[in-house]
Design a protein around this motif. Structure first.
Motif, mmCIF file in Angstrom:
data_model
loop_
_atom_site.group_PDB
_atom_site.id
_atom_site.type_symbol
_atom_site.label_atom_id
_atom_site.label_comp_id
_atom_site.label_asym_id
_atom_site.label_seq_id
_atom_site.Cartn_x
_atom_site.Cartn_y
_atom_site.Cartn_z
ATOM 1 N N ASP A 126 3.488 54.708 54.810
ATOM 2 C CA ASP A 126 3.262 53.318 54.444
ATOM 3 C C ASP A 126 4.124 52.929 53.250
ATOM 4 N N LEU A 127 3.892 51.735 52.712
ATOM 5 C CA LEU A 127 4.717 51.220 51.626
ATOM 6 C C LEU A 127 4.591 52.036 50.339
ATOM 7 N N VAL A 128 3.433 52.627 50.104
ATOM 8 C CA VAL A 128 3.271 53.454 48.909
ATOM 9 C C VAL A 128 4.272 54.606 48.943
ATOM 10 N N ASP A 129 4.451 55.224 50.105
ATOM 11 C CA ASP A 129 5.408 56.318 50.255
ATOM 12 C C ASP A 129 6.824 55.858 49.901
ATOM 13 N N VAL A 130 7.200 54.677 50.391
ATOM 14 C CA VAL A 130 8.557 54.157 50.160
ATOM 15 C C VAL A 130 8.787 53.885 48.675
ATOM 16 N N VAL A 131 7.821 53.237 48.049
ATOM 17 C CA VAL A 131 7.972 52.891 46.629
ATOM 18 C C VAL A 131 8.040 54.157 45.777
ATOM 19 N N GLU A 132 7.211 55.155 46.095
ATOM 20 C CA GLU A 132 7.207 56.401 45.320
ATOM 21 C C GLU A 132 8.519 57.171 45.484
ATOM 22 N N LYS A 133 9.043 57.202 46.703
ATOM 23 C CA LYS A 133 10.203 58.050 46.986
ATOM 24 C C LYS A 133 11.538 57.420 46.581
ATOM 25 N N PHE A 134 11.665 56.102 46.765
ATOM 26 C CA PHE A 134 12.988 55.489 46.620
ATOM 27 C C PHE A 134 13.127 54.543 45.424
ATOM 28 N N ALA A 135 12.140 54.477 44.538
ATOM 29 C CA ALA A 135 12.237 53.612 43.351
ATOM 30 C C ALA A 135 13.447 54.042 42.515
ATOM 31 N N PRO A 136 14.017 53.119 41.702
ATOM 32 C CA PRO A 136 13.528 51.773 41.402
ATOM 33 C C PRO A 136 14.040 50.719 42.390
ATOM 34 N N PHE A 137 13.360 49.566 42.395
ATOM 35 C CA PHE A 137 13.759 48.425 43.211
ATOM 36 C C PHE A 137 13.917 47.198 42.312
ATOM 37 N N SER A 138 14.834 46.329 42.668
ATOM 38 C CA SER A 138 15.124 45.152 41.827
ATOM 39 C C SER A 138 14.351 43.928 42.284
ATOM 40 N N TRP A 139 13.057 44.069 42.469
ATOM 41 C CA TRP A 139 12.250 42.941 42.924
ATOM 42 C C TRP A 139 11.158 42.609 41.922
ATOM 43 N N ASN A 140 10.577 41.420 42.113
ATOM 44 C CA ASN A 140 9.384 41.044 41.363
ATOM 45 C C ASN A 140 8.256 40.805 42.368
ATOM 46 N N GLU A 141 7.120 40.331 41.890
ATOM 47 C CA GLU A 141 5.967 40.155 42.775
ATOM 48 C C GLU A 141 6.282 39.237 43.962
ATOM 49 N N GLN A 142 6.960 38.092 43.679
ATOM 50 C CA GLN A 142 7.221 37.134 44.747
ATOM 51 C C GLN A 142 8.249 37.654 45.757
ATOM 52 N N SER A 143 9.331 38.229 45.271
ATOM 53 C CA SER A 143 10.347 38.731 46.210
ATOM 54 C C SER A 143 9.816 39.906 47.018
ATOM 55 N N PHE A 144 8.871 40.659 46.439
ATOM 56 C CA PHE A 144 8.262 41.757 47.199
ATOM 57 C C PHE A 144 7.430 41.226 48.363
ATOM 58 N N VAL A 145 6.563 40.253 48.103
ATOM 59 C CA VAL A 145 5.730 39.739 49.207
ATOM 60 C C VAL A 145 6.578 39.010 50.245
ATOM 61 N N ASN A 146 7.728 38.474 49.837
ATOM 62 C CA ASN A 146 8.613 37.810 50.802
ATOM 63 C C ASN A 146 9.160 38.790 51.836
ATOM 64 N N VAL A 147 9.206 40.070 51.481
ATOM 65 C CA VAL A 147 9.711 41.105 52.378
ATOM 66 C C VAL A 147 8.741 41.385 53.523
#
Length: 608
Positions: free
Chosen positions: A368-389
């Motif tokens: 799930d998304l938790v796996d992606v965020v943990e493994k491939f961070a950092p990301f150049s997004w904020n709260e709004q750009s994240f939910v837009n994905v």
């Protein structure tokens, strides 16, 4: 072309006014106005004498009924539909085109005679994709025909394709893509570009249809009768759909598995009181879940975001936590979502994963998304750009396991709780564990009925054979309830399987009761882990091969419900083997026999 005093019978002031009006009209408005002016030009005042004794005469204006203009375009709409979405759209759009003055034929691909392709001039295809890029059952033969040697040249045909799919699958909208590409290869001319729709298809599909209709109406004048009538008062009615689900109260919740089982199967009874919702055996109930609170909190924490931060989702201002809990999908790593995530990272490993099909499929399965965020961070997004994905949280569909005739204003579903581990962390099925862990009697869930015209009972006197291991038995409970209520006389045979007889025989007392009363003619069960040698439903079919084939020869309809990749494939192959051996047929002849059953709607599958 603009009007002026030299190319029209109007004066300068009229020309100016008409040009101003024409500049604001849409294509449909211009077509309507043309028809209106044509109709009113036919009007002639008729003098009708008043009764004797009257000193005056009245000139009464009589409007003749406009003569309908024969439509110059015949439209054929073919649909490939597994669960009814494509079929529903095809019928709705067909009705709209008929109202616009066209001659329209709407047909399932399984009912369409392929030699009629040579006679078509306009073809609209609305196609769903089933499983891993396969055509729905009712489109298999037509799909094979188009790709076969007998497919005709279609230079005379203009066509358009609408694809429905689920982007969480690798081969998103592949069936529609296939039809679109093959029709072009056969010489057909595209009216508008194909549109590929995800689960939330309403808006995109409507735009596609408007584009198609505008193309079809080029050069057409639709005559419409203009008449005044007394205002009609319609009783307000509410239709509960994906966009407007019904809040159904939970009346009963039972774990069907006994203590000691490896499984948890929830029997859920919901109230439909005062909703007006109806359904038939074979239909599904869609339930909108909420994401697991623990998973949502972990995701927000891993992202380093503020849970109370305000974000915009479909023009609604909500908190980030509310959006991730109730509105957005966070457990399925589809290719489109991962590609959007790729725009926010330069991580080379992530982009290599996107580029390698096998690696991508292996990594995303069960994560799930938790796996992606943990493994491939950092990301150049904020709260709004994240939910837009993210895509919207879709409803989960479950075969209805009750008959409306047996349980008026209720609906029952049978839900197997999904729990598994990946990388040492427990994963939870979004809807199944929401129901199992969080909902109780008296709570409400948002639901709508998904019609399934491809999984329906035959005539009451026809025999039926039902293969449904595990929760695949759900629709067959509704079948037998319905037949009991209707006093149906057709024979019925159920093949059921699960792990253990003592703990996993779903609805055991009901099946045994129906067997005793004669509503159910035959019952064969297979419990794979009660003995050293595993026994499955296909083994029971093979054991009774001669009788099973005899039932088919007597006109039985054969149903399969459950796991598509393993069980349904094994059952299909076993059925082919039985037909070949018992019918003394070659492998090719057995396939033709089974294809013929499918065309007669006597081989129906609800597999996932």
């Amino acid at each position: 072309m603009k009007l002026d005093v030299t190319n029209s019978p109007f004066n300068e002031q009229q020309v100016q006014q008409l040009n101003e009006v024409f500049a604001t009209l849409t294509q449909n408005q211009k077509i309507w106005l043309t028809g209106f002016l044509s109709a009113t030009a036919l009007v002639e005042p008729l003098a009708i004498n008043t009764p004797a004794g009257n000193e005056q005469q009245s000139n009464i204006l009589v409007l003749p009924t406009p003569v309908e203009k024969a439509p110059s375009k015949h439209i054929t709409i073919l649909y490939a539909s597994q669960t009814g979405n494509a079929g529903g759209l095809a019928k709705k759009y067909g009705e709209q085109l008929k109202k616009a003055g066209f001659e329209v034929n709407v047909s399932s691909m399984s009912d369409f005679k392929t030699n009629a392709l040579k006679k078509l001039d306009h073809l609209l295809v609305i196609a769903s994709t089933h499983g891993e890029g396969e055509p729905p059952d009712n489109a298999i033969s037509f799909h094979s025909y188009l790709y076969g040697k007998r497919a005709p040249k279609l230079d005379h045909v203009k066509f358009a394709v609408l694809s429905l799919g689920d982007s969480s699958y690798e081969f998103f909208c592949k069936t529609g893509i296939d039809f679109d590409e093959q029709l072009e290869k056969l010489g057909a001319q595209r009216l508008v570009n194909r549109v590929d729709c995800d689960l939330d298809f309403d808006e995109l599909a409507a735009k596609w249809f408007e584009s198609v209709k505008e193309k079809l109406q080029d050069g057409e004048v639709s005559q419409q009768t203009i008449q005044e009538s007394a205002p009609t008062v319609l009783e307000a009615s509410v239709e509960y759909t994906r966009k407007n689900p019904f809040n159904a109260e939970i009346l009963e919740k039972i774990n069907l598995n006994a203590v000691g089982s490896n499984k948890e199967t929830i029997h859920l009874e919901l109230s439909l009181e005062n909703s007006g919702i109806t359904f038939e055996p074979g239909d599904s109930l869609a339930i909108y879940p909420t994401n697991n609170e623990g998973l949502v909190n972990t995701l927000i924490s891993t992202l380093g975001f503020d849970a109370e931060k305000s974000v915009n989702v479909e023009d609604k201002e909500v908190t980030l936590k509310d959006a991730l809990t109730n509105l957005l999908e966070i457990t399925v790593l589809s290719k489109p979502v991962m590609q959007k995530i790729g725009e926010f990272t330069l991580n080379e490993e992530f982009h290599a994963l996107l580029a390698d099909r096998d690696s991508f499929k292996a990594y995303t399965h069960g994560r799930d998304l938790v796996d992606v965020v943990e493994k491939f961070a950092p990301f150049s997004w904020n709260e709004q750009s994240f939910v837009n994905v993210l895509r919207k949280l879709p409803a989960r569909q479950y075969s209805i396991s009750s008959s409306l005739a047996a349980y008026p204003e209720e609906v029952h579903v049978t839900i197997g709780a999904v729990r598994y581990k990946v990388d040492g962390r427990e994963r939870l099925g979004v809807c199944s564990t929401d129901v199992a862990d969080n909902l109780e009697i008296g709570d409400s869930v948002r639901v709508y009925v998904q019609k399934n015209p491809n999984f329906k009972l035959p005539a009451d006197d026809a025999p039926i054979i039902m293969v449904g291991p595990g929760t695949g038995v759900a629709p067959f409970r509704s079948f037998i309830q319905e037949r009991e209520e209707r006093g149906a006389e057709g024979k019925s045979w159920l093949f059921f399987g699960d792990q253990h007889f003592v703990t996993d025989f779903l609805y055991q007392t009901e099946w045994q009761g129906w067997l005793k009363s004669g509503v159910l003619t035959k019952l064969d069960v297979a419990f794979s882990r009660d003995k050293e040698e595993k026994v499955y439903v296909q083994h029971k079919m093979q054991k009774h091969a001669a009788e099973l084939f005899q039932w088919l020869e007597q006109g039985a309809t054969f149903y399969v419900c459950g796991d598509k990749n393993h069980m349904a494939a094994d059952v299909h192959n076993t059925l082919l083997h039985i037909i070949a051996k018992q019918g003394n047929k070659t492998e090719e002849q057995a396939k033709e026999y089974l294809d013929d059953l499918r065309k007669q709607k006597r081989y129906q599958r609800d597999v996932y």
